[in-house]
Design a protein around this motif. Structure first.
Motif, PDB file in Angstrom:
ATOM      1  N   ALA A 238       0.809  -1.241   0.000  1.00  0.00           N
ATOM      2  CA  ALA A 238       0.000   0.000   0.000  1.00  0.00           C
ATOM      3  C   ALA A 238       0.833   1.277   0.000  1.00  0.00           C
ATOM      4  O   ALA A 238       0.390   2.290   0.530  1.00  0.00           O
ATOM      5  N   ASN A 239       2.015   1.228  -0.601  1.00  0.00           N
ATOM      6  CA  ASN A 239       2.896   2.396  -0.496  1.00  0.00           C
ATOM      7  C   ASN A 239       3.337   2.941  -1.849  1.00  0.00           C
ATOM      8  O   ASN A 239       4.414   3.521  -1.965  1.00  0.00           O
TER       9      ASN A 239
ATOM     10  N   MET B 261      -0.198   9.892  15.371  1.00  0.00           N
ATOM     11  CA  MET B 261      -1.307   9.954  14.394  1.00  0.00           C
ATOM     12  C   MET B 261      -0.748  10.084  12.985  1.00  0.00           C
ATOM     13  O   MET B 261       0.417  10.452  12.811  1.00  0.00           O
ATOM     14  N   SER B 262      -1.602   9.847  11.981  1.00  0.00           N
ATOM     15  CA  SER B 262      -1.444  10.343  10.597  1.00  0.00           C
ATOM     16  C   SER B 262      -0.402   9.630   9.741  1.00  0.00           C
ATOM     17  O   SER B 262      -0.058  10.137   8.677  1.00  0.00           O
ATOM     18  N   THR B 263       0.100   8.485  10.143  1.00  0.00           N
ATOM     19  CA  THR B 263       1.173   7.822   9.402  1.00  0.00           C
ATOM     20  C   THR B 263       0.663   6.986   8.217  1.00  0.00           C
ATOM     21  O   THR B 263       1.486   6.443   7.480  1.00  0.00           O
ATOM     22  N   ASN B 264      -0.652   6.874   8.060  1.00  0.00           N
ATOM     23  CA  ASN B 264      -1.260   6.275   6.847  1.00  0.00           C
ATOM     24  C   ASN B 264      -2.430   7.176   6.466  1.00  0.00           C
ATOM     25  O   ASN B 264      -3.570   6.731   6.373  1.00  0.00           O
ATOM     26  N   ARG B 265      -2.159   8.445   6.251  1.00  0.00           N
ATOM     27  CA  ARG B 265      -3.273   9.395   6.191  1.00  0.00           C
ATOM     28  C   ARG B 265      -4.227   9.107   5.035  1.00  0.00           C
ATOM     29  O   ARG B 265      -3.833   8.575   4.004  1.00  0.00           O
ATOM     30  N   MET B 266      -5.486   9.500   5.245  1.00  0.00           N
ATOM     31  CA  MET B 266      -6.490   9.311   4.192  1.00  0.00           C
ATOM     32  C   MET B 266      -6.575  10.569   3.336  1.00  0.00           C
ATOM     33  O   MET B 266      -6.352  11.680   3.830  1.00  0.00           O
TER      34      MET B 266
ATOM     35  N   GLY C  54      -2.310  10.262  -0.303  1.00  0.00           N
ATOM     36  CA  GLY C  54      -2.618   9.487   0.898  1.00  0.00           C
ATOM     37  C   GLY C  54      -2.427   7.994   0.708  1.00  0.00           C
ATOM     38  O   GLY C  54      -2.107   7.515  -0.384  1.00  0.00           O
ATOM     39  N   VAL C  55      -2.636   7.269   1.808  1.00  0.00           N
ATOM     40  CA  VAL C  55      -2.511   5.801   1.789  1.00  0.00           C
ATOM     41  C   VAL C  55      -3.888   5.168   1.602  1.00  0.00           C
ATOM     42  O   VAL C  55      -4.032   4.146   0.941  1.00  0.00           O
TER      43      VAL C  55
ATOM     44  N   THR D  89      -7.343   0.978   1.379  1.00  0.00           N
ATOM     45  CA  THR D  89      -6.079   1.489   0.831  1.00  0.00           C
ATOM     46  C   THR D  89      -6.226   1.675  -0.681  1.00  0.00           C
ATOM     47  O   THR D  89      -6.947   0.925  -1.351  1.00  0.00           O
ATOM     48  N   TRP D  90      -5.520   2.697  -1.173  1.00  0.00           N
ATOM     49  CA  TRP D  90      -5.574   2.965  -2.610  1.00  0.00           C
ATOM     50  C   TRP D  90      -5.005   1.798  -3.405  1.00  0.00           C
ATOM     51  O   TRP D  90      -5.433   1.534  -4.526  1.00  0.00           O
TER      52      TRP D  90
END
Ligand SMILES: Cc1cc2nc3c(=O)[nH]c(=O)nc-3n(C[C@H](O)[C@H](O)[C@H](O)COP(=O)(O)OP(=O)(O)OC[C@H]3O[C@@H](n4cnc5c(N)ncnc54)[C@H](O)[C@@H]3O)c2cc1C
Length: 502
Positions: free
Chosen positions: A274-275, A441-446, A453-454, A461-462
């Motif tokens: 997912a990266n 917070m926020s380490t896989n932000r939408m 974003g992730v 996940t995208w």
């Protein structure tokens, strides 16, 4: 094995490798995992929650700090981000996740934050109109209510006295601790079971609807076929050594990753998932906080009464001043000049300034499955607000009649006036401040834009279909207030959207 509907199973009791089928498997049983389980089970789905930490009952926990760090905290309580400062960043590792050892403070997501999520990240549901009914459901399930004055005790009431004397708009904090007796040990978990941590609230609701929970079970891998998540591989863990034992293979229609803002990105990075846009483990936000301690003529006994019971906003800033208490040994370390004679500890009250930061750090996998490697540097503008908050806290304590005030600056002692404190704060280098950060917070932000974003705003996940994230890692930005209600509310919205998607 048959699906153990409504049951808790300890992963270390498995006597052979096992396989299970379900609709949704959830990784992690903290605020996000439990709220997701509650909503998904309520919708009639067969839900399995896997948690690497142990399940603790109130009578099993100790009131010693050292015991809690060893048994309830991830990385034995030693996780730290490094940059222009060492930033301790504790988090829970148990059934209930960090909610087991939090202070039970409950704030709704501020409107300014929701506006930003909608404006800058295209999150369509980020509005009070959409979320107020969900906040209400979450608060009802957790039995949230304002701290009654009788349990606040002196260390909260003395702060209120200063707030009132200055004509500021403070209030008692709302908490999910219906059975609180004010013993001041929240961060070692609750020895009387009075706190509504999710192991005692949302998880039992989910189990009541047929969900199942495995504790001492670490998920090691998401199974992916043709670009879609189809299940997980996990291992039961020996509870003390954490050595992997029997394997558990789970087939599921959807996988919810709810390991928290440190473990979830580490998990994805280890597996290379997912990266594609390169955001996993970046944009680490925290609530950096620094505490001020004040000495009074009268006895305070800060370890009696609700740990964090009163607050006031820092005007015009994304920051809040919240009282806190700690065990005597923490006071003695942090405010050394007040530690002798020990009798002085009885006269101390303390309050911290907690800031929703603009700075961003990173999370990367550490040298073993349970270790993290984090970076974080405090920016000049964030530091200026932290110092402003420390000054405002001191002003409040002086207005309440403090004899002197100690800002916990390394090598500096207490001061008797704001002028003296201003001189200390102006001269002190960043690394002499004691800054602490408990809300990653926020380490896989939408984001509604794939390149930003992730996950999508519905949590998926995208890059990997049916892999959904629903924990503090999806927040697009920092909050500036304690996050558990926001985590549970976001997870509720995400879970419901996934149910609607089918
Ligand atoms: C000391 C402290 C005090 C706090 N006080 C407050 C407060 O008063 N009010 C407030 O609003 N917030 C507070 N917080 C923060 C709040 O509790 C967290 O923001 C919230 O719990 C985060 O939810 P989460 O689901 O993202 O992660 P967590 O609640 O941390 O849960 C993540 C869970 O996932 C498990 N996990 C991770 N990886 C795996 C894996 N591979 N396999 C299986 N399981 C896994 C972990 O063991 C953990 O139990 C506090 C936090 C701390 C540490």
């Amino acid at each position: 094995m048959d699906f153990p509907s409504g049951q808790h199973v300890r992963g270390d009791t498995l006597t052979r490798d096992e396989a299970l089928d379900c609709d949704v498997v959830i990784i992690g049983s903290g605020a996000g995992g439990a709220a997701s389980a509650w909503r998904l089970a309520e919708a009639g789905l067969r839900v399995l929650v896997l948690e690497e930490g142990r399940k603790w009952e109130p009578h099993e926990v100790s009131t010693r700090q050292s015991w809690a760090l060893r048994n309830l905290y991830a990385e034995r309580g030693t996780s730290v981000a490094t940059g222009n400062i060492y930033l301790p960043m504790p988090r829970g590792r148990a059934v209930g996740g960090s909610t087991l050892l939090n202070s039970a403070i409950c704030f709704r997501t501020p409107r300014r934050v929701l506006d930003r999520w909608q404006r800058d990240f295209g999150v369509p549901w980020a509005s009070e109109a959409e979320l107020n009914p969900v906040f209400e459901e979450v608060e009802r399930a957790l039995a949230v209510r304002k701290v009654p004055e009788v349990f606040a005790r002196e260390h909260n009431l003395i702060f209120r006295k200063g707030v009132d004397a200055l004509g500021l708009a403070g209030d008692f904090i709302s908490r999910n601790a219906p059975g609180c007796i004010g013993c001041g040990l929240c961060q070692l978990s609750c020895p009387v079971g009075g706190k509504g941590s999710v192991d005692r609230t949302l998880l039992p609701l989910a189990l009541g609807k047929g969900a199942a929970l495995f504790s001492s079970t670490r998920v090691e891998k998401v199974l992916v076929e043709n670009g879609a998540a189809v299940g997980v591989e996990a291992s039961g863990l020996e509870p003390v050594t954490e050595a992997p034992q029997r394997k558990l293979t789970v087939k599921a229609r959807k996988v919810f990753l709810c390991g928290g803002a440190i473990n979830s990105p580490m998990f994805l990075l280890r597996q290379g998932l997912a990266n594609k846009a390169g955001h996993v483990g970046n944009h680490l936000h925290v609530h950096s906080a620094s505490g001020v301690c004040a000495r009074f003529e009268q006895v305070i006994d800060a370890w009696h009464g609700v740990t964090q019971g009163y607050y006031v906003d820092l005007p015009g800033r994304p920051a809040v001043l919240e009282t806190f208490s700690a065990t005597p040994e923490i006071y003695a370390i942090q405010y050394e000049a007040y530690a002798k004679p020990m009798e002085t500890l009885r006269h101390l009250a303390s309050c911290g300034c907690m800031l929703g930061d603009e700075a961003e750090g990173t999370v990367r996998p550490g040298p073993s499955p349970s270790r993290s490697a984090m970076t974080y540097s405090v920016t000049d503008s964030d530091l200026a607000i932290i110092k402003e908050g420390m000054r405002e806290t001191a002003r409040i304590y002086f207005a309440a009649g403090a004899l002197d005030v100690h800002a916990g600056l390394v090598g500096q002692g207490p001061v008797k006036s704001l002028d003296e404190l201003d001189k200390q704060l102006a001269a002190v280098p960043l690394d002499k401040l004691s800054i602490y950060a408990s809300h990653p917070m926020s380490t896989n932000r939408m984001s509604a834009r794939r390149e930003d974003g992730v996950t999508r705003p519905d949590g998926e996940t995208w890059d990997v279909q049916n892999l959904v994230i629903a924990d503090a890692s999806v927040f697009p930005t920092s909050l500036g207030v304690n996050p558990q209600i926001t985590v549970m509310t976001c997870a509720s919205v995400i879970a419901r959207q996934q149910v609607a998607k089918g």
